[in-house]
Design a protein around this motif. Structure first.
Motif, PDB file in Angstrom:
ATOM      1  N   LEU A   1      -5.225  -1.411   1.169  1.00  0.00           N
ATOM      2  CA  LEU A   1      -4.020  -1.720   0.501  1.00  0.00           C
ATOM      3  C   LEU A   1      -4.258  -1.837  -1.044  1.00  0.00           C
ATOM      4  O   LEU A   1      -5.403  -2.116  -1.507  1.00  0.00           O
ATOM      5  CB  LEU A   1      -3.491  -3.043   1.009  1.00  0.00           C
ATOM      6  N   GLY A   2      -3.420  -1.625  -1.988  1.00  0.00           N
ATOM      7  CA  GLY A   2      -3.424  -1.846  -3.404  1.00  0.00           C
ATOM      8  C   GLY A   2      -2.220  -2.426  -3.987  1.00  0.00           C
ATOM      9  O   GLY A   2      -1.048  -2.175  -3.359  1.00  0.00           O
ATOM     10  N   GLY A   3      -2.090  -3.067  -4.988  1.00  0.00           N
ATOM     11  CA  GLY A   3      -1.009  -3.467  -5.603  1.00  0.00           C
ATOM     12  C   GLY A   3      -0.942  -4.161  -6.982  1.00  0.00           C
ATOM     13  O   GLY A   3      -2.270  -4.257  -7.611  1.00  0.00           O
TER      14      GLY A   3
ATOM     15  N   MET B   1       3.375   0.182 -19.950  1.00  0.00           N
ATOM     16  CA  MET B   1       2.063  -0.023 -20.455  1.00  0.00           C
ATOM     17  C   MET B   1       1.235   0.325 -19.262  1.00  0.00           C
ATOM     18  O   MET B   1       1.748  -0.013 -18.081  1.00  0.00           O
ATOM     19  CB  MET B   1       1.801  -1.431 -20.952  1.00  0.00           C
ATOM     20  N   ALA B   2       0.269   0.905 -19.302  1.00  0.00           N
ATOM     21  CA  ALA B   2      -0.585   1.371 -18.240  1.00  0.00           C
ATOM     22  C   ALA B   2      -1.615   0.175 -17.766  1.00  0.00           C
ATOM     23  O   ALA B   2      -2.662   0.151 -17.806  1.00  0.00           O
ATOM     24  CB  ALA B   2      -1.762   2.581 -18.603  1.00  0.00           C
ATOM     25  N   ARG B   3      -0.797  -0.848 -17.134  1.00  0.00           N
ATOM     26  CA  ARG B   3      -1.713  -1.763 -16.489  1.00  0.00           C
ATOM     27  C   ARG B   3      -2.013  -1.633 -15.039  1.00  0.00           C
ATOM     28  O   ARG B   3      -2.271  -2.200 -14.261  1.00  0.00           O
ATOM     29  CB  ARG B   3      -1.078  -3.058 -16.577  1.00  0.00           C
ATOM     30  N   LEU B   4      -1.778  -0.300 -14.626  1.00  0.00           N
ATOM     31  CA  LEU B   4      -1.489   0.112 -13.181  1.00  0.00           C
ATOM     32  C   LEU B   4      -2.896   0.712 -12.768  1.00  0.00           C
ATOM     33  O   LEU B   4      -3.560   1.048 -13.438  1.00  0.00           O
ATOM     34  CB  LEU B   4      -0.579   1.107 -12.634  1.00  0.00           C
ATOM     35  N   LEU B   5      -2.977   0.851 -11.387  1.00  0.00           N
ATOM     36  CA  LEU B   5      -4.341   1.596 -10.935  1.00  0.00           C
ATOM     37  C   LEU B   5      -3.961   3.058 -11.423  1.00  0.00           C
ATOM     38  O   LEU B   5      -2.996   3.463 -11.520  1.00  0.00           O
ATOM     39  CB  LEU B   5      -4.215   1.535  -9.317  1.00  0.00           C
TER      40      LEU B   5
ATOM     41  N   GLY C   1       3.131   0.008  -5.494  1.00  0.00           N
ATOM     42  CA  GLY C   1       2.084   0.825  -5.031  1.00  0.00           C
ATOM     43  C   GLY C   1       2.302   1.699  -3.777  1.00  0.00           C
ATOM     44  O   GLY C   1       2.769   0.980  -2.701  1.00  0.00           O
ATOM     45  N   TYR C   2       1.729   2.763  -3.725  1.00  0.00           N
ATOM     46  CA  TYR C   2       2.111   3.650  -2.336  1.00  0.00           C
ATOM     47  C   TYR C   2       0.942   4.744  -1.921  1.00  0.00           C
ATOM     48  O   TYR C   2      -0.050   4.985  -2.698  1.00  0.00           O
ATOM     49  CB  TYR C   2       3.442   4.437  -2.574  1.00  0.00           C
ATOM     50  N   GLY C   3       1.046   5.075  -0.661  1.00  0.00           N
ATOM     51  CA  GLY C   3       0.109   5.883  -0.209  1.00  0.00           C
ATOM     52  C   GLY C   3       0.643   6.795   0.834  1.00  0.00           C
ATOM     53  O   GLY C   3       1.308   6.359   1.548  1.00  0.00           O
ATOM     54  N   VAL C   4       0.308   8.198   0.480  1.00  0.00           N
ATOM     55  CA  VAL C   4       0.774   9.147   1.575  1.00  0.00           C
ATOM     56  C   VAL C   4      -0.336   9.455   2.572  1.00  0.00           C
ATOM     57  O   VAL C   4      -1.490  10.176   1.989  1.00  0.00           O
ATOM     58  CB  VAL C   4       1.227  10.459   0.868  1.00  0.00           C
ATOM     59  N   HIS C   5      -0.330   9.119   3.793  1.00  0.00           N
ATOM     60  CA  HIS C   5      -1.442   9.305   4.549  1.00  0.00           C
ATOM     61  C   HIS C   5      -1.043  10.671   5.593  1.00  0.00           C
ATOM     62  O   HIS C   5       0.009  11.318   5.328  1.00  0.00           O
ATOM     63  CB  HIS C   5      -1.655   8.233   5.491  1.00  0.00           C
ATOM     64  N   ASP C   6      -1.840  11.138   6.333  1.00  0.00           N
ATOM     65  CA  ASP C   6      -1.810  12.182   7.116  1.00  0.00           C
ATOM     66  C   ASP C   6      -0.579  12.259   7.844  1.00  0.00           C
ATOM     67  O   ASP C   6       0.207  13.180   7.923  1.00  0.00           O
ATOM     68  CB  ASP C   6      -2.811  12.490   8.172  1.00  0.00           C
ATOM     69  N   ASP C   7      -0.284  10.959   8.730  1.00  0.00           N
ATOM     70  CA  ASP C   7       1.095  10.963   9.455  1.00  0.00           C
ATOM     71  C   ASP C   7       2.287   9.974   9.209  1.00  0.00           C
ATOM     72  O   ASP C   7       2.792   9.703   9.878  1.00  0.00           O
ATOM     73  CB  ASP C   7       0.868  11.073  10.922  1.00  0.00           C
ATOM     74  N   TRP C   8       1.800   9.313   8.151  1.00  0.00           N
ATOM     75  CA  TRP C   8       2.599   8.086   7.729  1.00  0.00           C
ATOM     76  C   TRP C   8       2.676   8.008   6.106  1.00  0.00           C
ATOM     77  O   TRP C   8       1.802   8.431   5.532  1.00  0.00           O
ATOM     78  CB  TRP C   8       2.686   6.885   8.391  1.00  0.00           C
TER      79      TRP C   8
ATOM     80  N   ASN D   1       3.837  -0.732  -1.145  1.00  0.00           N
ATOM     81  CA  ASN D   1       3.561  -2.045  -1.297  1.00  0.00           C
ATOM     82  C   ASN D   1       4.201  -2.460  -2.525  1.00  0.00           C
ATOM     83  O   ASN D   1       3.723  -2.141  -3.643  1.00  0.00           O
ATOM     84  CB  ASN D   1       1.868  -2.324  -1.433  1.00  0.00           C
ATOM     85  N   VAL D   2       5.212  -3.280  -2.456  1.00  0.00           N
ATOM     86  CA  VAL D   2       6.098  -3.406  -3.965  1.00  0.00           C
ATOM     87  C   VAL D   2       6.328  -4.778  -4.126  1.00  0.00           C
ATOM     88  O   VAL D   2       6.548  -5.636  -3.499  1.00  0.00           O
ATOM     89  CB  VAL D   2       7.607  -2.692  -3.458  1.00  0.00           C
TER      90      VAL D   2
END
Length: 660
Positions: free
Chosen positions: A601-603, A1-5, A615-622, A626-627
Motif C-alpha cells: 500500500l502507498g499513500g 507541488m510534487a510531494r507525491l510518490l 494513491g492507486y495501483g492497477v494489478h493483473d485482475d483488480w 487509497n484516498v
C-alpha cells in the motif's frame, strides 16, 4: 507541488511508457555473501557520466501543451483570456526568459535545468513536511507468517538495509536500467560487453540495444542523511562516516552501531540482541517527545533546534542527524489498511523523526513501511531500496524464528539518548504536539478495491490501464461535484541526468467528453460510441505520458521560467498572475500510482485543503486506490464514485449495458 510518490514510466506501477516494456534485473553474483546484496559486474555509476541531459522544451510547445491542459477546465471566455496571455508571454517576456534559461542550461552541463529550482522549491517551503510532503510505502508481509514478528523482521530488514548500503558504496549495486528488449539487454553477455565501454560512452552502448540507464545521483542521500531546518531555507546533510542506527520507541531515542570499525555489518545475532534490549526496556513514554518538533513550521523548528543545541544537546542531535537511518518500533499491531495508512503516513507523531531521509516503521505484528522525506529524492530511489530490502530479507533472512540473540551486553552497546530540556523547549514540544494533533486529526482516508478486472483484461481491450484508472477519477469527481478539476499525475524523468519529475495532466478534452457521456447522458450513446471515447482517452493519455517521461511536459518548464523571473527580481509576468494559472496548479486531484511485489500500500495527503490524495495501483485482475482528504471533501463518497465509474467502464467493455 510534487510531494507525491514518483510516477515513473518504469517503476511505480508497471509500464506506461511503452507497451510490453519491463524492468528486469539479474545479478552476477552475491548469493552467499553476507555483506552485500549482490556484486554487479557493471559498476553502479557506470552510466552516470554519459546520461543524456534533460531537454528544455521549445517555448511554443510548452504554450501549446499548457493551453491544451487548460481547455477542459475553462469556459470559452476564460480560455480566450488565458490564450491571449499565453501568446503574449510566448512572444514577449517568456521568449526572453526562455533564451536566458537555455543559456543557463548550456553553462551547467553537469546537471539539469530543473534540479536547482526543484531543490529550492522543497527546501524553501516553510510548512510542515508531515502530510504536506512525506509519503509512505508499506511493505508486503513476509510470505512466511512466522517471520512477521517485530523483532525478527526489524533485525532482518536492518541487516538487508545495511547490505544495500554496503553494496551501493562499493559500486556493486546493479545499475538501474529500463529494458525495452530484455532478451537482448538483460543478459550476462550484454553486461560483460557494456562494462568494457568507457563511462563517457556507456549510455550509447545501452541505447543501441534499447536499454535505458536511469539517473542514480539521488541514491547517496538514502543513508546517513537528514533535512536540517534553517531559517527560510533548509539544508540537506549527509555524514557517511557514522556507523550507528537510530531507533525510536515510545518517543525515546536509542543508538547502536550496525557497522563495526572495519565497515563490516555487525553480526545479525548482535543486532537482534540490541533490538530485543530496546523492546524490553520498561521506560515510560517520553514526557516531551522531541519527534513532534520535526512536524513544525520549518522556521519555528529551525529556532527551536538551535535552542536545543545551545542547551547542551549538540551530541545527541548530531547522532540523530548522522544515523544510517531511523527505525521506529511501535507498541501496537495494525488493525486494518486504514489504520496502517494513518500510522505510516503520520502516526501519533510521538515515535517519529520526519526529517530523516527515510524511516522504516514497524508495528508489533511485523507490519512495516517506509516514510520518506521528499526533498532529497523521488520514489524511484526509495522503491529500488524497498524492493531490494524486501527481496533480501524474505529470501535470505539473517535470523529465523529459531535464532537466539547473541549473548552480548546490549546495555553497554545501546545508548539511550538523554536531552536537557528547559521550560521553553518543553513548551515548544507541547505546542508542536497540539498543532500536529489538529493537523492529522482533520485527515480522513478511505480505500477501494475493484475486483471485476484489472491490467490483463484492459490490455485485451487495447486500453492503457493507467488511462482507465485516471478516467475513473475524472468520472468520479464529475459524478460527485458536477465539474472537471485540475489533476496532477507525477512522472519520473530519471532517464535523464539529474531528472526529477514531470507532470502528466490527466484531465483532457477527451476525458471531459467521455466522463460527461458516462455520467450525464449514458443512454444517448451507443456502446460503440462509448468504446470509441474510451480509446480516444487512452490514446491521448499515452501520448501525454510519453511526452512527460521524455521531459516534454509544460509544468517544469513554466516553473523554471517563473523561478528565473523571481530570481531576477522581475515583476511577475501576467501569465503567472492569471487566475487560470493558479487554478490549474491548485491540484484538487493529486494522483500517484504504485505497483510492486514488495509494496502492499502507498499513500500521501492531499496537496491542497480542498483536494484528494489518490494513491492507486492497477494489478493483473483488480484495481485499488487509497484516498485521503480533509473535511472539505467527502472521501468515502469519492471512492464509491470511483468504483461506480470503473463498473460503468467495464460494463461497456464487456458489452453488458442495459441501454445499448
Amino acid at each position: 507541488m510534487a510531494r507525491l510518490l514518483t510516477k515513473s514510466c518504469f517503476l511505480k506501477g508497471g509500464s506506461s511508457c511503452a507497451p510490453g516494456s519491463v524492468l528486469l534485473r539479474a545479478y552476477s553474483s552475491g548469493g552467499g555473501d553476507t555483506e552485500y546484496l549482490h556484486k554487479s559486474i557493471v559498476p553502479t555509476m557506470h552510466f552516470q557520466r554519459s546520461l543524456p541531459r534533460l531537454p528544455l522544451p521549445k517555448l511554443e510547445d510548452t504554450v501549446r501543451r499548457y493551453l491544451n491542459a487548460q481547455r477542459p477546465l475553462l469556459d470559452d471566455e476564460q480560455f480566450s483570456k488565458t490564450e491571449h496571455l499565453a501568446r503574449y508571454f510566448q512572444n514577449g517576456e517568456g521568449k526572453q526568459l526562455h533564451e536566458e534559461l537555455v543559456l543557463l542550461d548550456k553553462q551547467n552541463k553537469h546537471t539539469s535545468y530543473i534540479s536547482g529550482p526543484w531543490f529550492d522549491m522543497y527546501l524553501c517551503a516553510r510548512e510542515s513536511i508531515v502530510l504536506n510532503f512525506n509519503p509512505f510505502m508499506s511493505f508486503t508481509p513476509d510470505p512466511r507468517p512466522e517471520y512477521n514478528n517485530q523483532l525478527l523482521r526489524a533485525t532482518n530488514m536492518t541487516v538487508s538495509a545495511m547490505r544495500f548500503l554496503k553494496t551501493i558504496r562499493a559500486g556493486y549495486l546493479e545499475p538501474e536500467i529500463f529494458h525495452l528488449n530484455p532478451a537482448k539487454s538483460d543478459t550476462q553477455r550484454f553486461r560483460k560487453l557494456i562494462r568494457l565501454v568507457p563511462s563517457s560512452l556507456s549510455w550509447y552502448g545501452a541505447y543501441m540495444v534499447n536499454a535505458y540507464p536511469l539517473d542514480m545521483s539521488q541514491y547517496f542521500r538514502l543513508f546517513n542523511s537528514t533535512r536540517i531546518p534553517k531559517l527560510n531555507k533548509d539544508e540537506l546533510v549527509t555524514d557517511e562516516k557514522a556507523r550507528h542506527l537510530l531507533v525510536l520507541r515510545k518517543g525515546n531515542f536509542y543508538v547502536f552501531d550496525v557497522l563495526d570499525r572495519d565497515g563490516n555489518i555487525v553480526k545479525a545475532a548482535e543486532i537482534q540482541a540490541h533490538l530485543k534490549h530496546i523492546l524490553s526496556d520498561q521506560s515510560a513514554e517520553a514526557e516531551f517527545p522531541l519527534g513532534y518538533l520535526t512536524s513544525e513550521d520549518r522556521n519555528i523548528w529551525a529556532k527551536v533546534r538551535q535552542k536545543l543545541i545551545d542547551n547542551g544537546n549538540q551530541d545527541a542531535v548530531r547522532k540523530i542527524d548522522s544515523a544510517v537511518f531511523c527505525l521506529c518500533l511501535d507498541d501496537f499491531s495494525t488493525r486494518d489498511h486504514i489504520h496502517l495508512s494513518h500510522n505510516m503516513l503520520h502516526g501519533s507523531g510521538m515515535n517519529r523523526w520526519f526529517d530523516k531521509s527515510f524511516s522504516i516503521i514497524m508495528t508489533q505484528d511485523g507490519t512495516a513501511a517506509i516514510n520518506f522525506e521528499h526533498s532529497w529524492g523521488d520514489g524511484v530511489a526509495v522503491l529500488r531500496f524497498q524492493n531490494e530490502v524486501f527481496k533480501d530479507s524474505t529470501e535470505r533472512p539473517s535470523v529465523s524464528p529459531q535464532s537466539v540473540p547473541a549473548a552480548v551486553d546490549s546495555g553497554q552497546a545501546v545508548q539511550k539518548l538523554a536531552f536537557n530540556l528547559d521550560d521553553s523547549l518543553k513548551a515548544a514540544v507541547s505546542e508542536a504536539k497540539n498543532k500536529f494533533d489538529a493537523l492529522v486529526g482533520s485527515l480522513t482516508i478511505a480505500a477501494m478495491e475493484f475486483k471485476r478486472g484489472g491490467k490483463e483484461f484492459l490490455k485485451t481491450q487495447k486500453l492503457s490501464p493507467d488511462a482507465v484508472s485516471q478516467l475513473s477519477f475524472q468520472m468520479a469527481f464529475l459524478r460527485q461535484y458536477g465539474q472537471t478539476t485540475a489533476t496532477y499525475e507525477s512522472c519520473s524523468t530519471a532517464a535523464f541526468k539529474h531528472g526529477r519529475t514531470e507532470t502528466i495532466r490527466p484531465a483532457t478534452i477527451y476525458t471531459k467528453k467521455c466522463s460527461e457521456a458516462f455520467v450525464k447522458n449514458p443512454s444517448k450513446h451507443s456502446t460503440a460510441e462509448l468504446r470509441e471515447m474510451l480509446h480516444d482517452c487512452s490514446k491521448y493519455h499515452g501520448q501525454l505520458t510519453k511526452e512527460a517521461a521524455m521531459g516534454q511536459g509544460f509544468d517544469r518548464h513554466l516553473f523554471a521560467l517563473r523561478h528565473l523571473a523571481a530570481g531576477k527580481g522581475m515583476t511577475v509576468p501576467e501569465l503567472f498572475q492569471d487566475p487560470a494559472y493558479a487554478r490549474i496548479n491548485h491540484n484538487v486531484l493529486s494522483t500517484s500510482t504504485l505497483t510492486s511485489p514488495a509494496v502492499q500500500l502507498g499513500g500521501f495527503a492531499p496537496v491542497v485543503p480542498d483536494g484528494f490524495g489518490v494513491g492507486y495501483g492497477v494489478h493483473d485482475d483488480w484495481i485499488g486506490c487509497n484516498v485521503s482528504a480533509y473535511p472539505a471533501r467527502d472521501v468515502g463518497q469519492f471512492v464509491q464514485c470511483v468504483h461506480q465509474s470503473l463498473d460503468d467502464i467495464f460494463k461497456v467493455l464487456e458489452d453488458k449495458r442495459v441501454n445499448k
